[in-house]
Scaffold this motif. Structure first.
Motif, PDB file in Angstrom:
ATOM      1  N   SER A 184       0.960  -1.302   0.151  1.00  0.00           N
ATOM      2  CA  SER A 184      -0.111  -0.120  -0.182  1.00  0.00           C
ATOM      3  C   SER A 184       1.074   1.197  -0.051  1.00  0.00           C
ATOM      4  CB  SER A 184      -1.076   0.047   1.011  1.00  0.00           C
ATOM      5  OG  SER A 184      -0.195   0.151   2.531  1.00  0.00           O
ATOM      6  N   GLY A 185       2.046   1.229   0.867  1.00  0.00           N
ATOM      7  CA  GLY A 185       2.971   2.395   0.760  1.00  0.00           C
ATOM      8  C   GLY A 185       3.280   2.644  -0.686  1.00  0.00           C
ATOM      9  N   ALA A 186       4.139   1.664  -1.051  1.00  0.00           N
ATOM     10  CA  ALA A 186       4.564   1.766  -2.515  1.00  0.00           C
ATOM     11  C   ALA A 186       3.593   2.235  -3.385  1.00  0.00           C
ATOM     12  CB  ALA A 186       5.029   0.411  -3.029  1.00  0.00           C
ATOM     13  N   GLY A 217      16.799   7.142   0.697  1.00  0.00           N
ATOM     14  CA  GLY A 217      18.343   6.840   1.171  1.00  0.00           C
ATOM     15  C   GLY A 217      18.766   7.371   2.606  1.00  0.00           C
ATOM     16  N   PHE A 218      18.832   8.913   2.463  1.00  0.00           N
ATOM     17  CA  PHE A 218      19.279   9.443   3.534  1.00  0.00           C
ATOM     18  C   PHE A 218      18.201   9.509   4.466  1.00  0.00           C
ATOM     19  CE2 PHE A 218      22.231  10.912   0.160  1.00  0.00           C
ATOM     20  CZ  PHE A 218      23.365  10.748   0.793  1.00  0.00           C
ATOM     21  N   GLY A 219      17.129   9.590   4.398  1.00  0.00           N
ATOM     22  CA  GLY A 219      15.814   9.472   5.512  1.00  0.00           C
ATOM     23  C   GLY A 219      16.225   8.349   6.444  1.00  0.00           C
ATOM     24  N   THR A 220      16.680   7.000   5.708  1.00  0.00           N
ATOM     25  CA  THR A 220      16.838   6.107   6.568  1.00  0.00           C
ATOM     26  C   THR A 220      17.705   6.344   7.711  1.00  0.00           C
ATOM     27  OG1 THR A 220      18.679   5.151   5.328  1.00  0.00           O
ATOM     28  CG2 THR A 220      16.252   4.426   4.834  1.00  0.00           C
ATOM     29  N   SER A 267       4.621   6.495   9.869  1.00  0.00           N
ATOM     30  CA  SER A 267       5.344   6.717   8.751  1.00  0.00           C
ATOM     31  C   SER A 267       4.401   6.637   7.479  1.00  0.00           C
ATOM     32  CB  SER A 267       6.470   5.779   8.112  1.00  0.00           C
ATOM     33  OG  SER A 267       5.891   4.549   7.972  1.00  0.00           O
ATOM     34  N   LEU A 268       3.367   5.788   7.499  1.00  0.00           N
ATOM     35  CA  LEU A 268       2.415   5.535   6.535  1.00  0.00           C
ATOM     36  C   LEU A 268       1.419   6.501   6.627  1.00  0.00           C
ATOM     37  CD1 LEU A 268       1.283   4.091   4.079  1.00  0.00           C
ATOM     38  CD2 LEU A 268       0.140   2.484   5.746  1.00  0.00           C
ATOM     39  N   GLY A 269       0.899   6.706   8.020  1.00  0.00           N
ATOM     40  CA  GLY A 269       0.099   7.962   8.181  1.00  0.00           C
ATOM     41  C   GLY A 269       0.322   9.464   7.809  1.00  0.00           C
ATOM     42  N   ILE A 270       1.646   9.493   8.168  1.00  0.00           N
ATOM     43  CA  ILE A 270       2.156  11.051   7.567  1.00  0.00           C
ATOM     44  C   ILE A 270       2.021  10.946   6.182  1.00  0.00           C
ATOM     45  CG2 ILE A 270       3.995  12.438   7.603  1.00  0.00           C
ATOM     46  CD1 ILE A 270       4.722  11.528  10.630  1.00  0.00           C
ATOM     47  N   GLY A 297      10.083  11.311   0.778  1.00  0.00           N
ATOM     48  CA  GLY A 297      11.245  10.632   0.886  1.00  0.00           C
ATOM     49  C   GLY A 297      11.742  10.404   2.165  1.00  0.00           C
ATOM     50  N   ILE A 298      11.614  11.757   3.130  1.00  0.00           N
ATOM     51  CA  ILE A 298      12.073  11.580   4.570  1.00  0.00           C
ATOM     52  C   ILE A 298      11.323  10.719   5.411  1.00  0.00           C
ATOM     53  CG2 ILE A 298      12.619  13.147   6.344  1.00  0.00           C
ATOM     54  CD1 ILE A 298      13.432  15.261   4.634  1.00  0.00           C
ATOM     55  N   PHE A 299      10.062  11.145   5.311  1.00  0.00           N
ATOM     56  CA  PHE A 299       9.070  10.361   6.056  1.00  0.00           C
ATOM     57  C   PHE A 299       8.671   8.971   5.746  1.00  0.00           C
ATOM     58  CE2 PHE A 299       8.043  14.729   7.154  1.00  0.00           C
ATOM     59  CZ  PHE A 299       7.979  14.750   8.701  1.00  0.00           C
ATOM     60  N   PHE A 300       8.932   8.794   4.515  1.00  0.00           N
ATOM     61  CA  PHE A 300       8.472   7.130   3.967  1.00  0.00           C
ATOM     62  C   PHE A 300       9.543   6.546   3.876  1.00  0.00           C
ATOM     63  CE2 PHE A 300       5.794   3.931   1.754  1.00  0.00           C
ATOM     64  CZ  PHE A 300       5.059   3.509   3.093  1.00  0.00           C
ATOM     65  N   SER A 301      10.945   6.779   4.241  1.00  0.00           N
ATOM     66  CA  SER A 301      12.063   6.050   3.726  1.00  0.00           C
ATOM     67  C   SER A 301      12.027   4.941   4.564  1.00  0.00           C
ATOM     68  CB  SER A 301      13.407   6.869   4.529  1.00  0.00           C
ATOM     69  OG  SER A 301      13.150   7.235   6.051  1.00  0.00           O
ATOM     70  N   THR A 302      11.169   4.720   5.479  1.00  0.00           N
ATOM     71  CA  THR A 302      11.231   2.991   6.010  1.00  0.00           C
ATOM     72  C   THR A 302      10.723   2.222   4.812  1.00  0.00           C
ATOM     73  OG1 THR A 302       8.763   3.962   6.393  1.00  0.00           O
ATOM     74  CG2 THR A 302      10.344   3.975   8.404  1.00  0.00           C
ATOM     75  N   ILE A 303      10.196   2.612   4.083  1.00  0.00           N
ATOM     76  CA  ILE A 303       9.702   1.577   2.777  1.00  0.00           C
ATOM     77  C   ILE A 303      11.056   0.822   2.449  1.00  0.00           C
ATOM     78  CG2 ILE A 303      10.032   3.350   0.815  1.00  0.00           C
ATOM     79  CD1 ILE A 303       7.247   0.647   1.120  1.00  0.00           C
TER      80      ILE A 303
END
Length: 541
Positions: free
Chosen positions: A63-65, A101-104, A123-126, A151-157
């Protein structure tokens, strides 16, 4: 005793004499890492609970992707309405991947120290509301800002699910689940444009992100109740047991966690309980209400590496196996960006002249290729690695996974020629779509192999190693994402994909260099690696 080689493990009990715990289905497979006697250990969960955990992890990734990759079929409409050029739209996506990359460097230490579950929910909510903001953009600057924040907030993907796979899966089954994750990641990215194209034609392109925001918020609520915390603290123990038929030159192999001997008692323990009953009484099984908590899952013995974490991923760039994994997966992202940056222009112009909804349907070819690639690089990867271990006196080397690279080495360049040269010479659209299937199959296989290899080589620092890989990957991906339109304009579609075909063969051939020299490279890093593990108290995965 020689220093153990990172990544070399005793996987197959050839003689049937190992005291370590074994796989129930395949009696000769040693469980690496060894489960603890704590019932809350994810490695002790029931098969149904472990499967449920994997499904929710993949729902989150898919869903995130999907919500961040739905716009490409509407690029022509966006350009007409806002004046934002297709090249700038591609540059915005390249910026998003760069900051993935850098958000991780922020998101991964949060997940490592405070839990996978709160990281997934927040991360998904934001990101869902950042997707909504993109539906109101009017300028190139707004687009760039939106992509950078996404990119920063969903770097968790890029790194969270790899961490969950390492938490909940044994070494011999990680390839399949890493392939499952890659399928969700690429599948979401490739499936999202299909309904988006129809939605853009029916209600306008801005409704694409509005609809996907709703999907993102609904999924966030769902994963709050379904996505289970997998963070668990385990110690590192070096096991000196070697199959007596193994070559004497082999270094002692490693397993982790206090191993349970066949009688059921602890072989090594910090607490050294006097009886099994006392050990069992020291653990309380966590109920569903406790699992819903977003905080409080951290073990007090777990070292806090939040501040130190910022430097460790850069330190790991001295390890050849990790750099190789970053280069391999980075090139897959580069090919992915070039492919996605050209599909719209190829099918949206003469002689095909596809509408937005028809362009969206071409992404079914990407999804088919993703599914094939994940099956080959996942299940087949595990089977080959285990087979090679049996032939190697039960010793598994991470490089055994890389033999599967023979397939993408052939299929990737063939797909590039079919898509690039075929599209330039206006062959039937079915042939061009077959080229897309072949290219995406190679992309997904390369990415899955690289990630699985990195985790296998340095499993005690799997979370940190993945960040190093992602940073290298996204720098390469950003460069190609930024340059894709100028490159196609300069070289033409045909020459661009001929170039990518040759580059793909050259980079994939590095897998065979690592098969030959990878173990020696890992051996050369053993002293510094185990010193790093000891200094920072890293736990095994």
């Amino acid at each position: 005793m020689d220093v153990p080689i990172p990544g070399t493990v005793h996987l197959v009990d050839v003689l049937g004499t190992s005291h370590l715990r074994h796989e129930q289905g395949e009696k000769d497979i040693i469980l690496v890492p060894q489960p603890t006697d704590d019932p809350n250990d994810p490695l002790n969960w029931s098969p149904r609970r472990r499967l449920n955990s994997s499904i929710w992890q993949m729902v989150w990734a898919l869903s995130g992707a999907a919500i961040i990759n739905a716009l490409p079929p509407a690029y022509l409409l966006i350009q007409e309405e806002t004046g934002i050029a297709i090249g700038d739209l591609n540059t915005g996506n390249a910026l998003m991947y760069l900051f993935f990359g850098f958000g991780t460097l922020l998101s991964q230490p949060f997940a490592l120290n405070f839990g996978r579950r709160p990281t997934a929910v927040f991360s998904l909510g934001i990101t869902s509301f950042l997707v909504l903001w993109a539906s109101y953009m009017k300028t190139t600057g707004e687009w760039y800002a939106n992509r950078i924040l996404t990119g920063i907030f969903f770097s968790t993907i890029e790194s969270l699910i790899e961490l969950c796979v390492a938490d909940t899966k044994f070494s011999h089954e990680r390839g399949f689940h890493m392939g499952f994750y890659t399928w969700a990641l690429f599948g979401g990215a490739f499936l999202a444009p299909i309904p988006a194209g129809f939605l853009a034609d029916a209600a306008g392109w801005r409704w694409i992100n509005k609809m996907y925001c709703i999907i993102g918020v609904a999924t966030t609520v769902a994963i709050y109740f379904g996505f289970e915390e997998t963070m668990f603290y385990r110690h590192n123990v070096v096991d000196e047991f070697l199959d007596e038929r193994a070559d004497d030159t082999l270094a002692p192999v490693e397993t982790v966690e206090p191993a349970l001997v066949s009688e059921g008692k602890e072989a090594i323990s910090d607490t050294s309980p006097s009886s099994d009953s006392e050990a069992a009484q020291s653990y309380a099984v966590h109920g569903y209400a406790h699992r819903l908590k977003l905080w409080g899952h951290r073990d007090p013995r777990q070292p806090n590496t939040f501040l130190k974490f910022f430097f460790i991923p850069f330190y790991l760039m001295r390890y050849p196996s990790i750099v190789f994994s970053g280069l391999l997966v980075g090139c897959q992202l580069a090919w992915y960006n070039v492919l996605l940056g050209t599909i719209t222009s190829v099918f949206g112009e003469a002689p095909y002249n596809f509408s937005s909804n028809m362009i969206g349907l071409t992404y079914l070819a990407c999804f088919i290729g993703t599914s094939i690639g994940c099956l080959l690089a996942g299940w087949l990867n595990d089977r080959i690695a285990t087979w090679v271990a049996r032939k190697n006196n039960g010793i598994k080397e991470p490089e055994a996974r890389l033999w599967v690279a023979i397939i993408p080495m052939i299929i990737h360049p063939a797909g590039c020629i079919l898509f690039g040269v075929g599209g330039a010479h206006h062959i039937h659209w079915v042939g061009v779509c077959f080229g897309i299937i072949m290219v995406t199959t190679g992309i997904v296989m390369g990415a899955t192999l690289a990630l699985s290899y990195a985790v296998d080589c340095y499993k005690e620092i799997a979370g940190e190693a993945i960040i190093t890989v992602i940073i290298i990957r996204n720098i390469i991906g950003f460069a190609f994402g930024y340059a894709v339109v100028p490159m196609v304009d300069s070289l033409g579609l045909q020459n661009t994909f001929i170039l990518i075909a040759f580059l793909g063969v050259a980079l994939t051939s590095l897998c065979f260099v690592m098969i030959a020299f990878g173990k020696g490279m890992r051996k050369s890093t053993a002293v510094s690696y185990w010193k790093l593990v000891e200094e920072h108290g890293f736990q095994a995965h």
